[in-house]
Scaffold this motif. Structure first.
Motif, PDB file in Angstrom:
ATOM      1  N   ARG A   1      -1.966  -5.398  -1.996  1.00  0.00           N
ATOM      2  CA  ARG A   1      -2.702  -4.109  -2.547  1.00  0.00           C
ATOM      3  C   ARG A   1      -3.424  -3.510  -1.600  1.00  0.00           C
ATOM      4  O   ARG A   1      -3.071  -2.259  -2.036  1.00  0.00           O
ATOM      5  CB  ARG A   1      -3.716  -4.866  -3.881  1.00  0.00           C
ATOM      6  CG  ARG A   1      -3.881  -3.639  -4.708  1.00  0.00           C
ATOM      7  CD  ARG A   1      -5.326  -4.588  -5.767  1.00  0.00           C
ATOM      8  NE  ARG A   1      -5.295  -2.824  -6.662  1.00  0.00           N
ATOM      9  CZ  ARG A   1      -6.321  -3.348  -7.548  1.00  0.00           C
ATOM     10  NH1 ARG A   1      -6.415  -4.988  -8.187  1.00  0.00           N
ATOM     11  NH2 ARG A   1      -6.585  -2.550  -7.988  1.00  0.00           N
ATOM     12  N   PRO A   2      -4.256  -3.801  -0.640  1.00  0.00           N
ATOM     13  CA  PRO A   2      -5.162  -3.018   0.098  1.00  0.00           C
ATOM     14  C   PRO A   2      -4.419  -2.186   0.987  1.00  0.00           C
ATOM     15  O   PRO A   2      -4.283  -1.324   1.286  1.00  0.00           O
ATOM     16  CB  PRO A   2      -6.282  -3.953   0.497  1.00  0.00           C
ATOM     17  CG  PRO A   2      -6.149  -5.111   0.316  1.00  0.00           C
ATOM     18  CD  PRO A   2      -5.330  -5.144  -0.635  1.00  0.00           C
ATOM     19  N   HIS A   3      -3.154  -2.642   0.978  1.00  0.00           N
ATOM     20  CA  HIS A   3      -2.203  -1.882   2.232  1.00  0.00           C
ATOM     21  C   HIS A   3      -0.814  -0.923   1.831  1.00  0.00           C
ATOM     22  O   HIS A   3      -1.417  -0.266   2.091  1.00  0.00           O
ATOM     23  CB  HIS A   3      -1.143  -2.454   2.346  1.00  0.00           C
ATOM     24  CG  HIS A   3      -1.962  -4.031   3.462  1.00  0.00           C
ATOM     25  ND1 HIS A   3      -1.298  -5.270   4.477  1.00  0.00           N
ATOM     26  CD2 HIS A   3      -3.288  -4.199   3.921  1.00  0.00           C
ATOM     27  CE1 HIS A   3      -1.523  -5.522   5.111  1.00  0.00           C
ATOM     28  NE2 HIS A   3      -2.712  -5.217   4.952  1.00  0.00           N
ATOM     29  N   VAL A   4      -1.736  -0.731   0.091  1.00  0.00           N
ATOM     30  CA  VAL A   4      -0.922   0.398  -0.559  1.00  0.00           C
ATOM     31  C   VAL A   4      -0.954   1.795   0.228  1.00  0.00           C
ATOM     32  O   VAL A   4       0.106   2.574   0.729  1.00  0.00           O
ATOM     33  CB  VAL A   4      -0.697   0.063  -1.808  1.00  0.00           C
ATOM     34  CG1 VAL A   4      -0.517   1.029  -2.640  1.00  0.00           C
ATOM     35  CG2 VAL A   4       0.201  -0.942  -2.606  1.00  0.00           C
ATOM     36  N   TYR A   5      -2.026   2.015  -0.047  1.00  0.00           N
ATOM     37  CA  TYR A   5      -2.694   3.356   0.454  1.00  0.00           C
ATOM     38  C   TYR A   5      -2.961   3.314   1.932  1.00  0.00           C
ATOM     39  O   TYR A   5      -3.940   4.755   2.741  1.00  0.00           O
ATOM     40  CB  TYR A   5      -3.996   3.831  -0.760  1.00  0.00           C
ATOM     41  CG  TYR A   5      -3.672   3.725  -1.808  1.00  0.00           C
ATOM     42  CD1 TYR A   5      -2.700   5.035  -2.385  1.00  0.00           C
ATOM     43  CD2 TYR A   5      -4.192   2.367  -2.537  1.00  0.00           C
ATOM     44  CE1 TYR A   5      -2.078   4.287  -3.306  1.00  0.00           C
ATOM     45  CE2 TYR A   5      -4.056   2.930  -3.984  1.00  0.00           C
ATOM     46  CZ  TYR A   5      -2.702   3.471  -4.520  1.00  0.00           C
ATOM     47  OH  TYR A   5      -2.545   3.915  -5.519  1.00  0.00           O
TER      48      TYR A   5
ATOM     49  N   ALA B   1      -2.023  -2.632  -8.284  1.00  0.00           N
ATOM     50  CA  ALA B   1      -1.418  -4.758  -7.329  1.00  0.00           C
ATOM     51  C   ALA B   1       0.496  -4.671  -8.456  1.00  0.00           C
ATOM     52  O   ALA B   1       0.629  -5.671  -7.935  1.00  0.00           O
ATOM     53  CB  ALA B   1      -2.654  -4.930  -9.251  1.00  0.00           C
ATOM     54  N   GLN B   2       0.573  -3.961  -9.433  1.00  0.00           N
ATOM     55  CA  GLN B   2       1.795  -4.370 -10.375  1.00  0.00           C
ATOM     56  C   GLN B   2       2.797  -3.204  -9.063  1.00  0.00           C
ATOM     57  O   GLN B   2       4.393  -3.937  -8.768  1.00  0.00           O
ATOM     58  CB  GLN B   2       2.077  -3.329 -11.730  1.00  0.00           C
ATOM     59  CG  GLN B   2       1.404  -4.049 -12.213  1.00  0.00           C
ATOM     60  CD  GLN B   2       1.119  -3.372 -13.776  1.00  0.00           C
ATOM     61  OE1 GLN B   2       1.160  -2.708 -13.386  1.00  0.00           O
ATOM     62  NE2 GLN B   2       1.049  -3.971 -14.805  1.00  0.00           N
ATOM     63  N   ILE B   3       2.314  -2.360  -8.177  1.00  0.00           N
ATOM     64  CA  ILE B   3       3.347  -1.438  -7.038  1.00  0.00           C
ATOM     65  C   ILE B   3       3.241  -2.666  -6.038  1.00  0.00           C
ATOM     66  O   ILE B   3       3.911  -2.553  -5.399  1.00  0.00           O
ATOM     67  CB  ILE B   3       2.834  -0.643  -6.811  1.00  0.00           C
ATOM     68  CG1 ILE B   3       2.851   0.763  -7.913  1.00  0.00           C
ATOM     69  CG2 ILE B   3       2.913   0.464  -5.887  1.00  0.00           C
ATOM     70  CD1 ILE B   3       2.290   1.870  -8.034  1.00  0.00           C
TER      71      ILE B   3
ATOM     72  N   GLY C   1       6.198  -5.991  -2.638  1.00  0.00           N
ATOM     73  CA  GLY C   1       5.017  -7.025  -1.113  1.00  0.00           C
ATOM     74  C   GLY C   1       4.416  -7.176  -0.262  1.00  0.00           C
ATOM     75  O   GLY C   1       5.084  -7.344   1.116  1.00  0.00           O
ATOM     76  N   VAL C   2       4.088  -6.124  -0.002  1.00  0.00           N
ATOM     77  CA  VAL C   2       2.470  -5.858   0.230  1.00  0.00           C
ATOM     78  C   VAL C   2       1.255  -6.294  -0.738  1.00  0.00           C
ATOM     79  O   VAL C   2       0.737  -6.075  -1.449  1.00  0.00           O
ATOM     80  CB  VAL C   2       2.199  -4.452   0.479  1.00  0.00           C
ATOM     81  CG1 VAL C   2       4.143  -4.328   1.893  1.00  0.00           C
ATOM     82  CG2 VAL C   2       2.579  -3.501  -0.584  1.00  0.00           C
TER      83      VAL C   2
ATOM     84  N   GLN D   1       9.208   2.376   0.776  1.00  0.00           N
ATOM     85  CA  GLN D   1       9.133   1.129   0.414  1.00  0.00           C
ATOM     86  C   GLN D   1       9.036   1.116  -1.018  1.00  0.00           C
ATOM     87  O   GLN D   1       8.879   0.703  -2.370  1.00  0.00           O
ATOM     88  CB  GLN D   1       9.784  -0.233   1.195  1.00  0.00           C
ATOM     89  CG  GLN D   1       9.518  -1.569   0.462  1.00  0.00           C
ATOM     90  CD  GLN D   1       8.976  -2.634   1.243  1.00  0.00           C
ATOM     91  OE1 GLN D   1       8.656  -2.723   2.378  1.00  0.00           O
ATOM     92  NE2 GLN D   1       8.324  -3.518   0.549  1.00  0.00           N
ATOM     93  N   ILE D   2       7.599   1.575  -0.995  1.00  0.00           N
ATOM     94  CA  ILE D   2       6.673   2.036  -1.309  1.00  0.00           C
ATOM     95  C   ILE D   2       6.524   2.710  -2.485  1.00  0.00           C
ATOM     96  O   ILE D   2       7.058   2.708  -3.854  1.00  0.00           O
ATOM     97  CB  ILE D   2       5.051   1.751  -1.350  1.00  0.00           C
ATOM     98  CG1 ILE D   2       4.502   0.789  -0.043  1.00  0.00           C
ATOM     99  CG2 ILE D   2       4.107   2.135  -2.178  1.00  0.00           C
ATOM    100  CD1 ILE D   2       3.219   1.145   0.901  1.00  0.00           C
TER     101      ILE D   2
END
Length: 228
Positions: free
Chosen positions: A58-62, A48-50, A55-56, A29-30
């Motif tokens: 920002r700290p959760h992306v990585y 932040a844009q990603i 729908g997550v 999804q990411i």
């Protein structure tokens, strides 16, 4: 559209903990969110844009990737898969080498015109061997045409792949030409396709000459998949 799940790095999935089956869909999804964000904002896209598109928080992306480079590599693999799917049909047609080459170039330029930021992003990624292979997958037609030429001429079947250096040089030329056109629009799209077709044909002709396979632009070829 390519199933993004197939292009999520299996190595990363194997490294995941016991909840990997739950994390893999979020990772995919990411990747899709990052692809869309690049399409909209270009290479300067930020986390932040990603995150907003995915729908997550920002700290959760990585939490789902080792690093930004890991995410970028996945996006580049996915983009390469999309482009390969686009150029595959003309790679399995029967025709002369310039006709086959033109069909592939036409689709590649068309895809770049539709996805200019994603094409720029894919071309800009560092040339690790794995990423190089993902990118040059879209130009594997050069090796297939060589194989078809060998079969057509009843010559000794080739056992070695086309050297990576040739493919890297070829894709460097194609990428540079397409990106220049995207940035400057100083030619019509048809003119870009015509020029790149001539240039790629000359590279191919030089390669088969070195291999001792006499061929001219009027030779009719049936590529392996088309013949099957």
């Amino acid at each position: 559209m390519v199933d993004v799940g197939k292009w999520v790095d299996t190595t990363a999935v194997r490294r995941a903990t016991k909840d990997s089956s739950r994390r893999a869909p979020k990772r995919a999804q990411i990747v899709l969110a990052a692809t869309d964000a690049i399409e909209e904002h270009g290479l300067a896209v930020n986390t932040a844009q990603i995150a907003d598109r995915a729908g997550v928080a920002r700290p959760h992306v990585y939490r789902h990737f080792d690093s930004k480079d890991d995410l970028d590599d996945e996006v580049a693999r996915y983009a390469a898969a999309e482009l390969v799917a686009r150029v595959r049909p003309p790679m399995v047609r029967t025709g002369t080498p310039p006709e086959i080459i033109r069909g592939v170039i036409e689709e590649a330029v068309g895809w770049a015109a539709e996805h200019p930021n994603l094409y720029r992003f894919m071309a800009a990624r560092q040339q690790t061997k794995a990423m190089h292979r993902a990118r040059v997958g879209r130009s594997r037609f050069l090796g297939e045409i060589v194989d078809a030429s060998s079969a057509y001429l009843r010559a000794k079947q080739l056992t070695d792949e086309v050297p990576d250096g040739i493919l890297a040089g070829l894709m460097g030329m194609v990428d540079a030409s397409i990106i220049w056109w995207l940035d400057h629009q100083d030619e019509q799209q048809r003119e870009v396709v015509d020029r790149l077709t001539r240039q790629v044909w000359l590279v191919f002709k030089d390669l088969v000459d070195q291999l001792g396979l006499p061929i001219d632009e009027g030779t009719e070829l049936a590529l392996p998949d088309a013949a099957g």
